[in-house]
Design an enzyme around this catalytic site. Structure first.
Site, PDB file in Angstrom:
ATOM      1  CG  HIS A 143     -12.804  -1.540  10.043  1.00 56.22           C
ATOM      2  ND1 HIS A 143     -12.609  -2.474  11.047  1.00 56.22           N
ATOM      3  CD2 HIS A 143     -13.833  -0.764  10.467  1.00 56.22           C
ATOM      4  CE1 HIS A 143     -13.491  -2.280  12.005  1.00 56.22           C
ATOM      5  NE2 HIS A 143     -14.245  -1.242  11.687  1.00 56.22           N
ATOM      6  CE  LYS A 270       8.162   1.237  -6.525  1.00 55.24           C
ATOM      7  NZ  LYS A 270       8.816  -0.052  -6.426  1.00 55.24           N
ATOM      8  CD  GLU A 277       9.059   2.470   2.051  1.00 51.85           C
ATOM      9  OE1 GLU A 277       8.935   1.257   1.882  1.00 51.85           O
ATOM     10  OE2 GLU A 277       9.624   3.218   1.233  1.00 51.85           O
TER      11      GLU A 277
END
Ligand code: ARG
Length: 449
Positions: A143, A270, A277
């Site tokens: 989870h 970043k 992705e």
């Protein structure tokens, strides 16, 4: 004027099958001569002509003509230009329907061999990572909640297992693709005494199709291929998701190399995990290819219908997408740096050891349910007071049960992992054995089928 014929043209994409088409035609011509259906002389001319055509295509001098619709017609017309009348004999005892089925089966077989090689590359990158960080304990999750300490190599080998099943699915698909359809003609078979077994042997097939109608209308092998590709992409996507999470500041588990991250145009700090992705994103299009094929086939009566020309683009798209994604992972994984200090310190966080403390009580004779209840209360207390289980004084433990003694503080992430010492578990000895097993699989596999 709109050229509506353009709607039917497949040459822009089916030219990728040229090698298979030429190899198939050469074997067919050879068989026709052997059976006395055409002369040896014509057969030789055809073979020579096809060889020149192959060269022209490789050298990009072949005069592709969209008005000729597809690959088969382009090659046949060119053959006629090169060798004259003999070219007209090649299509004896053959139809484009069994021809295109043959081409796609041949292409699928080599594609599977290549993809399995790609999968092996990713598996060996995972094994190398497991080796490199073999002793590292990290949090295991359910989870997306920290659950129990596990070994980092155990996590890598979980993916090894997934890709092992993918290899199995492709090998399975290969078996059903490995069926030679020539001799089925348009749909009913051919009115010549051809030698189908000879063709199968020439073209490297292990079986010939049993029903001509099925053979020209069957694209199950494409569906199976796309299903295997989709499942494999799903696995790569799950791995991608973990790489994305792990490389976030919140997790801070890994660092990917500059080659596989990009900066933002406005935020200098970043390091976006774009490759992971995109792999996750491209999974969607491969599923789309599978859905497209299934949908195209669903309403088709026997036998060949032109709808089936739509089998190719999705197939190529899925094959290309999976192949490049596997290449990316094979190159990206070796540069992945694990923050060992961070993952092992999180693995030692007390709450992760709650199950082990329950097991500790069970070891001293308490029923598991009761032990679970006690640990639940202690965990809650730790949460509320913002302290760790290790910081809790023995007196607090004793309040809950007399079975607690000083050795409760001996329980660590390492002892927790070591306790999972059953086959398939995360104990170091089990994981080391699994790693050896994985290496053996990679060493002993024959990727040539
Ligand atoms: N271009 C066709 C395809 O890919 C080849 C078979 C055409 N057969 C026919 N009867 N028109 O499916």
């Amino acid at each position: 004027m709109v050229d509506f014929r353009r709607y039917t043209v497949s040459i822009d994409y089916d030219r990728r099958l040229y090698k298979q088409d030429i190899v198939g035609s050469m074997a067919h011509a050879k068989m026709l001569a052997k059976q006395g259906i055409i002369s040896q002389e014509d057969s030789d001319k055809i073979t020579q002509g096809l060889k020149s055509i192959e060269l022209e295509i490789i050298e990009e001098t072949f005069p592709w003509d969209p008005t000729l619709e597809d690959l088969h017609m382009n090659i046949e017309r060119r053959l006629h230009d090169l060798i004259g009348a003999a070219a007209g004999r090649l299509h004896t005892a053959r139809s484009r329907n069994d021809q295109v089925a043959l081409d796609l089966r041949l292409y699928t077989k080599t594609t599977i061999v290549d993809l399995v090689r790609g999968l092996r590359g990713v598996q060996s990158a995972l094994v190398d990572l497991a080796d490199k960080y073999s002793g590292v304990v990290m949090p295991g999750y359910t989870h997306v909640q920290r659950a129990q300490p596990i070994l980092f190599p155990h996590h890598m080998l979980a993916y090894f297992e997934m890709f092992q099943r993918d290899v199995g699915r492709f090998e399975d698909c290969y078996k059903r693709t490995d069926v030679m359809p020539l001799g089925s003609g348009a749909l009913a078979g051919v009115a010549y005494q051809t030698d189908r077994e000879f063709l199968a042997a020439e073209l490297g097939f292990s079986r010939i199709s049993a029903n001509s109608m099925d053979a020209v209308s069957d694209r199950d092998f494409v569906v199976e291929f796309l299903a295997a590709a989709s499942t494999c992409m799903m696995h790569l996507s799950r791995l991608s998701e973990e790489l994305v999470l792990w490389s976030s500041g919140e997790f801070g588990f890994i660092r990917l190399t500059d080659e596989f991250t990009t900066g933002s145009s406005i935020m200098p700090q970043k390091r976006n995990p774009d490759f992971a992705e995109l792999a996750r994103g491209k999974t969607g299009r491969v599923y789309g290819d599978l859905m497209g094929m299934l949908t195209t086939l669903k309403g088709l009566p026997l036998t060949y219908n032109r709808d089936m020309q739509e089998d190719k683009e999705g197939f190529f798209d899925a094959a290309d997408t999976l192949a490049t994604t596997l290449d990316v992972f094979k190159a990206m994984l070796p540069g992945m740096q694990l923050n060992e200090v961070r993952v092992s310190s999180l693995a030692g966080e007390s709450q992760m050891l709650a199950t082990d403390l329950a097991d500790y009580l069970v070891g001293k004779g308490m029923p598991f349910r009761e032990a679970h209840g006690i640990m639940r209360q202690l965990s809650r207390r730790c949460d509320d007071d913002n302290v760790s289980l290790q910081e809790l004084p023995l007196a607090e433990y004793k309040k809950m049960s007399d079975l607690f003694t000083e050795d409760v503080y001996d329980i660590t992430a390492e002892s927790s992992a070591a306790a999972r010492d059953n086959y398939g578990g995360t104990a170091p000895a089990r994981v080391a054995a699994a790693l050896q097993e994985a290496k053996k699989v990679l060493e002993t596999t024959d990727n040539g089928f």
